[in-house]
Design a protein around this motif. Structure first.
Motif, PDB file in Angstrom:
ATOM      1  N   SER A  42      33.845  37.204  47.692  1.00 34.93           N
ATOM      2  CA  SER A  42      34.523  38.237  47.028  1.00 34.93           C
ATOM      3  C   SER A  42      35.415  37.390  45.841  1.00 34.93           C
ATOM      4  O   SER A  42      35.355  36.097  46.243  1.00 34.93           O
ATOM      5  CB  SER A  42      35.663  39.017  47.782  1.00 34.93           C
ATOM      6  OG  SER A  42      36.447  38.386  48.372  1.00 34.93           O
ATOM      7  N   THR A  43      36.020  38.050  44.866  1.00 31.49           N
ATOM      8  CA  THR A  43      36.908  37.518  44.058  1.00 31.49           C
ATOM      9  C   THR A  43      38.014  36.906  44.690  1.00 31.49           C
ATOM     10  O   THR A  43      38.710  37.166  45.303  1.00 31.49           O
ATOM     11  CB  THR A  43      37.326  38.395  43.126  1.00 31.49           C
ATOM     12  OG1 THR A  43      36.170  39.210  42.451  1.00 31.49           O
ATOM     13  CG2 THR A  43      38.193  37.975  41.954  1.00 31.49           C
TER      14      THR A  43
ATOM     15  N   TYR B 101      41.789  35.088  45.029  1.00 32.84           N
ATOM     16  CA  TYR B 101      43.075  35.331  44.604  1.00 32.84           C
ATOM     17  C   TYR B 101      43.665  33.910  43.966  1.00 32.84           C
ATOM     18  O   TYR B 101      43.253  32.901  44.368  1.00 32.84           O
ATOM     19  CB  TYR B 101      43.977  35.838  45.866  1.00 32.84           C
ATOM     20  CG  TYR B 101      43.495  37.041  46.383  1.00 32.84           C
ATOM     21  CD1 TYR B 101      43.840  38.178  45.762  1.00 32.84           C
ATOM     22  CD2 TYR B 101      43.066  37.229  47.665  1.00 32.84           C
ATOM     23  CE1 TYR B 101      43.311  39.622  46.204  1.00 32.84           C
ATOM     24  CE2 TYR B 101      42.787  38.642  48.214  1.00 32.84           C
ATOM     25  CZ  TYR B 101      42.668  39.622  47.344  1.00 32.84           C
ATOM     26  OH  TYR B 101      42.233  40.557  47.815  1.00 32.84           O
TER      27      TYR B 101
ATOM     28  N   CYS C 206      42.990  32.596  41.394  1.00 31.21           N
ATOM     29  CA  CYS C 206      42.392  31.629  40.489  1.00 31.21           C
ATOM     30  C   CYS C 206      41.988  32.397  39.200  1.00 31.21           C
ATOM     31  O   CYS C 206      42.027  33.416  39.030  1.00 31.21           O
ATOM     32  CB  CYS C 206      40.799  31.544  41.314  1.00 31.21           C
ATOM     33  SG  CYS C 206      40.841  30.621  42.775  1.00 31.21           S
ATOM     34  N   THR C 207      41.716  31.482  38.054  1.00 29.73           N
ATOM     35  CA  THR C 207      41.595  32.028  36.878  1.00 29.73           C
ATOM     36  C   THR C 207      39.897  32.127  36.848  1.00 29.73           C
ATOM     37  O   THR C 207      39.196  31.104  36.960  1.00 29.73           O
ATOM     38  CB  THR C 207      42.054  31.006  35.948  1.00 29.73           C
ATOM     39  OG1 THR C 207      43.395  31.031  36.230  1.00 29.73           O
ATOM     40  CG2 THR C 207      41.886  31.504  34.445  1.00 29.73           C
ATOM     41  N   VAL C 208      39.403  33.249  36.263  1.00 31.88           N
ATOM     42  CA  VAL C 208      37.974  33.576  35.921  1.00 31.88           C
ATOM     43  C   VAL C 208      37.597  32.597  34.648  1.00 31.88           C
ATOM     44  O   VAL C 208      38.186  32.913  33.687  1.00 31.88           O
ATOM     45  CB  VAL C 208      37.510  34.637  35.684  1.00 31.88           C
ATOM     46  CG1 VAL C 208      36.042  34.845  35.212  1.00 31.88           C
ATOM     47  CG2 VAL C 208      37.833  35.710  36.988  1.00 31.88           C
TER      48      VAL C 208
ATOM     49  N   GLU D 267      30.646  33.087  33.450  1.00 33.26           N
ATOM     50  CA  GLU D 267      29.534  33.150  34.370  1.00 33.26           C
ATOM     51  C   GLU D 267      28.508  32.188  33.832  1.00 33.26           C
ATOM     52  O   GLU D 267      28.479  31.596  32.730  1.00 33.26           O
ATOM     53  CB  GLU D 267      28.803  34.295  33.760  1.00 33.26           C
ATOM     54  CG  GLU D 267      29.692  35.745  34.265  1.00 33.26           C
ATOM     55  CD  GLU D 267      28.952  37.128  34.104  1.00 33.26           C
ATOM     56  OE1 GLU D 267      27.782  37.179  33.521  1.00 33.26           O
ATOM     57  OE2 GLU D 267      29.859  38.034  34.073  1.00 33.26           O
TER      58      GLU D 267
ATOM     59  N   ARG E 299      31.324  32.945  42.690  1.00 34.51           N
ATOM     60  CA  ARG E 299      31.198  34.027  43.257  1.00 34.51           C
ATOM     61  C   ARG E 299      29.859  34.377  42.865  1.00 34.51           C
ATOM     62  O   ARG E 299      29.701  35.040  41.655  1.00 34.51           O
ATOM     63  CB  ARG E 299      32.216  35.273  43.259  1.00 34.51           C
ATOM     64  CG  ARG E 299      31.974  36.507  43.935  1.00 34.51           C
ATOM     65  CD  ARG E 299      32.815  37.534  43.524  1.00 34.51           C
ATOM     66  NE  ARG E 299      32.783  38.178  42.256  1.00 34.51           N
ATOM     67  CZ  ARG E 299      31.807  39.075  42.065  1.00 34.51           C
ATOM     68  NH1 ARG E 299      31.107  39.614  42.736  1.00 34.51           N
ATOM     69  NH2 ARG E 299      31.905  39.684  40.899  1.00 34.51           N
TER      70      ARG E 299
ATOM     71  N   PHE F 117      26.959  36.998  41.939  1.00 32.57           N
ATOM     72  CA  PHE F 117      26.935  38.521  41.997  1.00 32.57           C
ATOM     73  C   PHE F 117      25.663  38.982  41.719  1.00 32.57           C
ATOM     74  O   PHE F 117      25.437  40.289  41.722  1.00 32.57           O
ATOM     75  CB  PHE F 117      28.056  39.134  40.773  1.00 32.57           C
ATOM     76  CG  PHE F 117      27.610  38.585  39.405  1.00 32.57           C
ATOM     77  CD1 PHE F 117      26.974  39.265  38.748  1.00 32.57           C
ATOM     78  CD2 PHE F 117      28.273  37.486  38.951  1.00 32.57           C
ATOM     79  CE1 PHE F 117      26.627  38.840  37.525  1.00 32.57           C
ATOM     80  CE2 PHE F 117      27.925  36.940  37.836  1.00 32.57           C
ATOM     81  CZ  PHE F 117      27.137  37.688  36.876  1.00 32.57           C
TER      82      PHE F 117
ATOM     83  N   GLN G  24      30.046  33.963  38.751  1.00 32.55           N
ATOM     84  CA  GLN G  24      31.372  33.665  38.141  1.00 32.55           C
ATOM     85  C   GLN G  24      32.066  32.541  38.573  1.00 32.55           C
ATOM     86  O   GLN G  24      31.716  32.154  39.830  1.00 32.55           O
ATOM     87  CB  GLN G  24      32.212  35.034  38.476  1.00 32.55           C
ATOM     88  CG  GLN G  24      32.049  36.249  37.839  1.00 32.55           C
ATOM     89  CD  GLN G  24      33.003  37.173  38.191  1.00 32.55           C
ATOM     90  OE1 GLN G  24      33.182  37.464  39.372  1.00 32.55           O
ATOM     91  NE2 GLN G  24      33.645  37.901  37.045  1.00 32.55           N
TER      92      GLN G  24
ATOM     93  N   PHE H 120      35.228  30.221  39.024  1.00 33.39           N
ATOM     94  CA  PHE H 120      36.739  30.431  39.022  1.00 33.39           C
ATOM     95  C   PHE H 120      37.497  29.042  39.148  1.00 33.39           C
ATOM     96  O   PHE H 120      37.000  28.036  39.907  1.00 33.39           O
ATOM     97  CB  PHE H 120      37.171  31.052  40.349  1.00 33.39           C
ATOM     98  CG  PHE H 120      36.874  32.616  40.495  1.00 33.39           C
ATOM     99  CD1 PHE H 120      37.583  33.527  39.856  1.00 33.39           C
ATOM    100  CD2 PHE H 120      35.270  32.871  40.796  1.00 33.39           C
ATOM    101  CE1 PHE H 120      37.263  34.813  39.981  1.00 33.39           C
ATOM    102  CE2 PHE H 120      35.192  34.189  40.783  1.00 33.39           C
ATOM    103  CZ  PHE H 120      36.128  35.165  40.336  1.00 33.39           C
TER     104      PHE H 120
ATOM    105  N   CYS I   2      40.630  27.139  40.476  1.00 29.90           N
ATOM    106  CA  CYS I   2      41.620  27.412  41.337  1.00 29.90           C
ATOM    107  C   CYS I   2      42.739  26.534  41.512  1.00 29.90           C
ATOM    108  O   CYS I   2      43.187  26.234  42.580  1.00 29.90           O
ATOM    109  CB  CYS I   2      40.919  27.842  42.759  1.00 29.90           C
ATOM    110  SG  CYS I   2      39.807  29.130  42.748  1.00 29.90           S
TER     111      CYS I   2
END
Length: 136
Positions: A42-43, A45, A47-49, A52, A96, A98, A129, A131, A133
């Motif tokens: 899952s996404t 917490y 962390c910056t996206v 993709e 992540r 998807f 995606q 991230f 972190c």
């Protein structure tokens, strides 16, 4: 005369033996910089996206060692390698996934075989995606 025919026959057999062998599948190797990249369900917490990326793995039809799992693992390694290049060194990186899709060849047409292998597996693609972190 029989000896010469035998030698010619053996030479022809050796010459054509490479034409009938199956190709081998070689998975994408994980780079040293990408070893710490993790996969999140899952996404995450805090962390910056960053965007993709696509991980992909292709093979020749009928390659030895190619199956759904080995191509998926190779595509994940490709995604991790790409993510480590995008984010840079000394960062904690998470992916992540998807979207995933495997393509098999059934007869002469490509079919989606993400759930189970149907025919010869041809390729595996996944979208993830990326991230950032923070620092390691």
């Amino acid at each position: 005369m029989k000896k010469i025919r035998f030698i010619v026959f053996v030479c022809i057999v050796f010459a054509f033996s490479g034409c009938f062998s199956q190709p081998m599948f070689y998975a994408t190797a994980l780079h040293k910089e990408a070893v710490g990249v993790t996969i999140a369900r899952s996404t995450p917490y805090n962390c910056t996206v960053l965007g993709e990326i696509e991980g992909r793995s292709d093979t020749e039809l009928g390659a030895m060692g190619a199956n759904l799992q080995t191509l998926r693992d190779s595509a994940i390694n490709d995604a991790k390698n790409t993510a480590s290049q995008v984010v840079g060194a000394n960062k904690r990186i998470m992916l992540r996934v998807f979207n995933e899709m495997a393509i098999c060849m059934q007869g002469n047409r490509p079919v989606n075989c993400t759930e189970r292998e149907i025919g010869f597996i041809r390729s595996y693609r996944l979208n993830a995606q990326v991230f950032d972190c923070g620092q390691k």
